[in-house]
Design a protein around this motif. Structure first.
Motif, PDB file in Angstrom:
ATOM      1  N   GLU A 132       4.722   1.097   3.769  1.00  0.00           N
ATOM      2  CA  GLU A 132       3.760   2.184   3.888  1.00  0.00           C
ATOM      3  C   GLU A 132       2.623   1.728   4.794  1.00  0.00           C
ATOM      4  O   GLU A 132       2.010   0.687   4.552  1.00  0.00           O
ATOM      5  CB  GLU A 132       3.220   2.565   2.505  1.00  0.00           C
ATOM      6  CG  GLU A 132       4.311   3.039   1.558  1.00  0.00           C
ATOM      7  CD  GLU A 132       3.851   3.029   0.108  1.00  0.00           C
ATOM      8  OE1 GLU A 132       4.610   3.507  -0.749  1.00  0.00           O
ATOM      9  OE2 GLU A 132       2.734   2.544  -0.165  1.00  0.00           O
ATOM     10  N   LYS A 166       2.354  -3.116   2.689  1.00  0.00           N
ATOM     11  CA  LYS A 166       1.804  -2.867   1.364  1.00  0.00           C
ATOM     12  C   LYS A 166       0.434  -2.204   1.490  1.00  0.00           C
ATOM     13  O   LYS A 166      -0.318  -2.469   2.417  1.00  0.00           O
ATOM     14  CB  LYS A 166       1.682  -4.172   0.576  1.00  0.00           C
ATOM     15  CG  LYS A 166       3.019  -4.861   0.338  1.00  0.00           C
ATOM     16  CD  LYS A 166       2.837  -6.168  -0.414  1.00  0.00           C
ATOM     17  CE  LYS A 166       4.177  -6.872  -0.622  1.00  0.00           C
ATOM     18  NZ  LYS A 166       4.006  -8.184  -1.320  1.00  0.00           N
ATOM     19  N   ARG A 167       0.103  -1.365   0.540  1.00  0.00           N
ATOM     20  CA  ARG A 167      -1.096  -0.535   0.647  1.00  0.00           C
ATOM     21  C   ARG A 167      -2.396  -1.329   0.568  1.00  0.00           C
ATOM     22  O   ARG A 167      -3.421  -0.882   1.065  1.00  0.00           O
ATOM     23  CB  ARG A 167      -1.090   0.533  -0.450  1.00  0.00           C
ATOM     24  CG  ARG A 167      -0.015   1.591  -0.284  1.00  0.00           C
ATOM     25  CD  ARG A 167      -0.156   2.673  -1.328  1.00  0.00           C
ATOM     26  NE  ARG A 167      -1.454   3.313  -1.234  1.00  0.00           N
ATOM     27  CZ  ARG A 167      -1.985   4.040  -2.213  1.00  0.00           C
ATOM     28  NH1 ARG A 167      -1.351   4.170  -3.364  1.00  0.00           N
ATOM     29  NH2 ARG A 167      -3.164   4.617  -2.043  1.00  0.00           N
ATOM     30  N   ASP A 168      -2.389  -2.477  -0.078  1.00  0.00           N
ATOM     31  CA  ASP A 168      -3.633  -3.213  -0.286  1.00  0.00           C
ATOM     32  C   ASP A 168      -3.933  -4.203   0.835  1.00  0.00           C
ATOM     33  O   ASP A 168      -4.823  -5.049   0.705  1.00  0.00           O
ATOM     34  CB  ASP A 168      -3.607  -3.942  -1.627  1.00  0.00           C
ATOM     35  CG  ASP A 168      -2.452  -4.941  -1.737  1.00  0.00           C
ATOM     36  OD1 ASP A 168      -1.562  -4.917  -0.864  1.00  0.00           O
ATOM     37  OD2 ASP A 168      -2.449  -5.732  -2.694  1.00  0.00           O
ATOM     38  N   THR A 200      -6.822   0.166   7.974  1.00  0.00           N
ATOM     39  CA  THR A 200      -7.291   0.081   6.593  1.00  0.00           C
ATOM     40  C   THR A 200      -8.718  -0.470   6.529  1.00  0.00           C
ATOM     41  O   THR A 200      -9.480  -0.120   5.630  1.00  0.00           O
ATOM     42  CB  THR A 200      -6.358  -0.778   5.736  1.00  0.00           C
ATOM     43  OG1 THR A 200      -6.258  -2.096   6.289  1.00  0.00           O
ATOM     44  CG2 THR A 200      -4.968  -0.159   5.672  1.00  0.00           C
ATOM     45  N   TYR A 255      -0.832   7.687   4.185  1.00  0.00           N
ATOM     46  CA  TYR A 255       0.015   6.621   4.702  1.00  0.00           C
ATOM     47  C   TYR A 255       1.362   7.206   5.135  1.00  0.00           C
ATOM     48  O   TYR A 255       1.799   8.231   4.622  1.00  0.00           O
ATOM     49  CB  TYR A 255       0.237   5.546   3.641  1.00  0.00           C
ATOM     50  CG  TYR A 255      -0.918   4.604   3.446  1.00  0.00           C
ATOM     51  CD1 TYR A 255      -0.772   3.237   3.675  1.00  0.00           C
ATOM     52  CD2 TYR A 255      -2.163   5.060   3.017  1.00  0.00           C
ATOM     53  CE1 TYR A 255      -1.836   2.365   3.496  1.00  0.00           C
ATOM     54  CE2 TYR A 255      -3.227   4.192   2.840  1.00  0.00           C
ATOM     55  CZ  TYR A 255      -3.052   2.852   3.080  1.00  0.00           C
ATOM     56  OH  TYR A 255      -4.103   1.978   2.901  1.00  0.00           O
ATOM     57  N   ILE A 258      -0.002   9.330  -0.795  1.00  0.00           N
ATOM     58  CA  ILE A 258       0.885   8.915   0.287  1.00  0.00           C
ATOM     59  C   ILE A 258       1.749  10.096   0.677  1.00  0.00           C
ATOM     60  O   ILE A 258       2.346  10.746  -0.167  1.00  0.00           O
ATOM     61  CB  ILE A 258       1.789   7.750  -0.130  1.00  0.00           C
ATOM     62  CG1 ILE A 258       0.934   6.531  -0.495  1.00  0.00           C
ATOM     63  CG2 ILE A 258       2.789   7.394   0.960  1.00  0.00           C
ATOM     64  CD1 ILE A 258       1.737   5.396  -1.006  1.00  0.00           C
TER      65      ILE A 258
END
Length: 218
Positions: A195, A160-162, A168, A184, A3
């Motif tokens: 993010e 959130k990253r997921d 994404t 990110y 990141i």
């Protein structure tokens, strides 16, 4: 995936800088509220038959657009980009189809990954950019299978990253074949913090080449 904090100032902010930051964001929010009131007509999207001739597209091509709504304007402002959304070509015959994660392109299928015709996809935008990574025939077949498998998965965007949203989705499908060098960005503002992987990060990737742009860039 590493990141990086793009265009972000270290915390804690100095008081004058924080005030300027809030004033800027407040001004952006006010404009987004007032603009629709000044014009009751929703901006008209692109019409595919009226665009310059497109090159022959390929499975796996990235299709960027600048959307018409307030959320698109916010994403463009935060990422300093002309583009707010991205999808991937999943089929080219008998017509070009694009897989993308969206909130409201199709009101019968909100907040999920959908398949749109290219004509329907571009009609929700005012700018168009198509880029291509160097994929082998086998990789394109695997990308195609992966894209079809994404249909119906829920759209999620809270920082959130997921999570699964347009950028994404593309990064996950490409990651087995293209080293994921897509950092990110850290965003901190009321109601939109966390993010995020912006479409602009993929636009700037020099490993892909531009095959079409409208209006012509530069």
């Amino acid at each position: 995936m590493a990141i990086t904090r793009l265009r972000a100032k270290p915390l804690p902010f100095s008081l004058p800088l924080l005030l300027r930051h809030w004033l800027f964001l407040g001004g952006c929010a006010l404009l987004l509220v007032l603009l629709p009131a000044a014009n009751d007509v929703r901006p008209t999207g692109l019409l595919l038959p009226l665009l310059p001739p497109l090159p022959k597209l390929q499975i796996g091509d990235l299709v960027f657009r600048q959307g018409l709504g307030q959320d698109s304007a916010l994403i463009c402002a935060l990422s300093e980009s002309a583009y707010s959304h991205v999808g991937m070509v999943v089929e080219v015959t008998p017509e070009v189809l694009v897989v993308h994660a969206t909130t409201d392109d199709d009101h019968s299928r909100p907040d999920q990954v959908i398949v749109s015709t290219l004509a329907a996809y571009v009609h929700q935008g005012r700018r168009l950019l198509i880029k291509r990574y160097p994929l082998t025939a086998r990789q394109k077949h695997q990308v195609q299978q992966s894209l079809w498998a994404q249909q119906g998965k829920p759209f999620m965007l809270t920082g959130k990253r997921d999570e699964l949203y347009c950028s994404t989705l593309v990064s996950r499908v490409l990651a087995p074949f293209i080293e994921p060098r897509w950092p990110y960005s850290q965003v901190q503002m009321v109601g939109f913090s966390g993010e995020f992987l912006f479409p602009e990060t993929l636009v700037q990737d020099q490993r892909s080449q531009t095959v079409f742009a409208y209006p012509t860039e530069g």
